[in-house]
Enzyme design. Sequence first.
Site, PDB file in Angstrom:
ATOM      1  N   LYS A 191       9.803  -1.772  -2.961  1.00 16.03           N
ATOM      2  CA  LYS A 191      10.513  -0.592  -2.851  1.00 16.03           C
ATOM      3  C   LYS A 191      10.972  -0.006  -1.458  1.00 16.03           C
ATOM      4  O   LYS A 191      10.653  -0.466  -0.379  1.00 16.03           O
ATOM      5  CB  LYS A 191       9.116   0.514  -3.037  1.00 16.03           C
ATOM      6  CG  LYS A 191       9.445   1.707  -3.258  1.00 16.03           C
ATOM      7  CD  LYS A 191       8.275   2.755  -3.840  1.00 16.03           C
ATOM      8  CE  LYS A 191       7.165   2.784  -2.747  1.00 16.03           C
ATOM      9  NZ  LYS A 191       6.116   3.592  -3.308  1.00 16.03           N
ATOM     10  N   ARG A 193      11.839   3.427   0.266  1.00 14.11           N
ATOM     11  CA  ARG A 193      11.531   4.860   0.118  1.00 14.11           C
ATOM     12  C   ARG A 193      12.645   5.562   1.049  1.00 14.11           C
ATOM     13  O   ARG A 193      12.912   5.232   2.072  1.00 14.11           O
ATOM     14  CB  ARG A 193      10.526   5.404   0.408  1.00 14.11           C
ATOM     15  CG  ARG A 193      10.171   6.871   0.422  1.00 14.11           C
ATOM     16  CD  ARG A 193       8.378   7.130   0.470  1.00 14.11           C
ATOM     17  NE  ARG A 193       7.793   6.792  -0.588  1.00 14.11           N
ATOM     18  CZ  ARG A 193       7.669   7.607  -1.758  1.00 14.11           C
ATOM     19  NH1 ARG A 193       8.551   8.822  -1.896  1.00 14.11           N
ATOM     20  NH2 ARG A 193       6.958   7.118  -2.631  1.00 14.11           N
ATOM     21  N   ASP A 219      -0.361   1.482  -9.822  1.00 11.01           N
ATOM     22  CA  ASP A 219      -0.005   2.156  -8.485  1.00 11.01           C
ATOM     23  C   ASP A 219      -1.504   2.826  -8.240  1.00 11.01           C
ATOM     24  O   ASP A 219      -2.265   3.460  -8.946  1.00 11.01           O
ATOM     25  CB  ASP A 219       0.961   3.072  -8.299  1.00 11.01           C
ATOM     26  CG  ASP A 219       1.635   2.930  -7.017  1.00 11.01           C
ATOM     27  OD1 ASP A 219       0.823   2.339  -6.069  1.00 11.01           O
ATOM     28  OD2 ASP A 219       2.902   3.340  -6.579  1.00 11.01           O
TER      29      ASP A 219
HETATM   30  C1  R5P Z   1       2.713   4.508  -1.730  1.00  6.55           C
HETATM   31  O1  R5P Z   1       2.635   4.339  -0.713  1.00  6.55           O
HETATM   32  C2  R5P Z   1       1.867   4.664  -2.777  1.00  6.55           C
HETATM   33  O2  R5P Z   1       0.853   3.400  -3.142  1.00  6.55           O
HETATM   34  C3  R5P Z   1       2.490   5.069  -4.214  1.00  6.55           C
HETATM   35  O3  R5P Z   1       3.308   4.160  -4.399  1.00  6.55           O
HETATM   36  C4  R5P Z   1       3.257   6.466  -3.804  1.00  6.55           C
HETATM   37  O4  R5P Z   1       2.278   7.463  -3.029  1.00  6.55           O
HETATM   38  C5  R5P Z   1       3.997   6.952  -5.029  1.00  6.55           C
HETATM   39  O5  R5P Z   1       4.357   8.294  -4.714  1.00  6.55           O
HETATM   40  P1  R5P Z   1       5.571   8.744  -5.639  1.00  6.55           P
HETATM   41  O6  R5P Z   1       4.799   9.072  -7.032  1.00  6.55           O
HETATM   42  O7  R5P Z   1       5.826  10.088  -5.221  1.00  6.55           O
HETATM   43  O8  R5P Z   1       6.795   8.048  -5.692  1.00  6.55           O
END
Ligand code: R5P
Length: 297
Positions: A191, A193, A219
């Site tokens: 991923k 971000r 997740d």
């Molecule tokens: C990230 O570090 C966590 O493990 C989750 O992937 C993250 O918090 C998901 O966030 P969102 O739903 O905003 O993409």
Amino acid sequence: MRPLLAAWPGQERLAESLGRELEAERLSFTMRRFPDGETYLRVDGDVQGRPVAVLCTLRDPDPLFLPLAFLAATLRDLGATSVGLVAPYLAYMRQDRRFRPGEAVTSTGFARLLSATFDWLATVDPHLHRHGSLAEIYGVPAAAVEAAPLLADWIRANVADPLVVGPDAESLQWVGSIARAVPCPYVVLEKIRRGDANVSVSELPPGAASAGRTPVLVDDIVSTAGTMIEAARRCRERGLAAPVCLAVHAVFAPGAYEGLRAAGAARVVTTNTIPHASNGIDVAAPLAAAAGRMLRA
Ligand code: R5P
């Protein structure tokens, strides 16, 4: 002497099963806002000489913290022997380093505040990424329950021929153990971000698509759901079945759950660490076991 359990308003369902598992007596308290926004709080019971566990999940932690601190202080003033926090979802674990100069490292800042407020902490799958354990940042005994075995049980009971998909490298820690427990194959994507709601996820490796399995995206947290939505898109573009989306903590920012359903998720299922319509996996038993160990210590 039986422990007391004080449950935050809105968390009665988990409190019921937790109370049963802990063999705790329920303690009620009254809380309201004065017209100027300050907190009024009154403990409605005798806590003298009793250990108390406060159940409060920390979704939206900022407005919760001050009343929680008042409650803990009042319980101590009234003679409680110890005051612990059962926080099924532990907030402020993701900003665990200074990514840009001047940023607050809120994971350690919040840990300091909670450690000064409670004698112990029990939680479920705190987002441990750059911190190796809660002990690194919490100054009081802290137990972290793993939801992975519960998620594996759910997958085994509900999905035929699953392929567990972790959306990012951080998910490897739970995706690997879930897949081994089911047992079934798994893949972990990468991923990137770029912002709070702007993420991209790498393609599925070619072999994953030919397996004819149902993808189960796993997740720890779904917040904006951007991560899950992107991973779901990657599954679709490989012609896989509509994915089942599993998460431990149903944080769900406004519109996120609806967005994930609209993105083609066959099902969205979460644990009950945060009350939500998607809750389908109960963490009460292992959480009570962890809280029980803390209460006895
Ligand atoms: C990230 O570090 C966590 O493990 C989750 O992937 C993250 O918090 C998901 O966030 P969102 O739903 O905003 O993409």
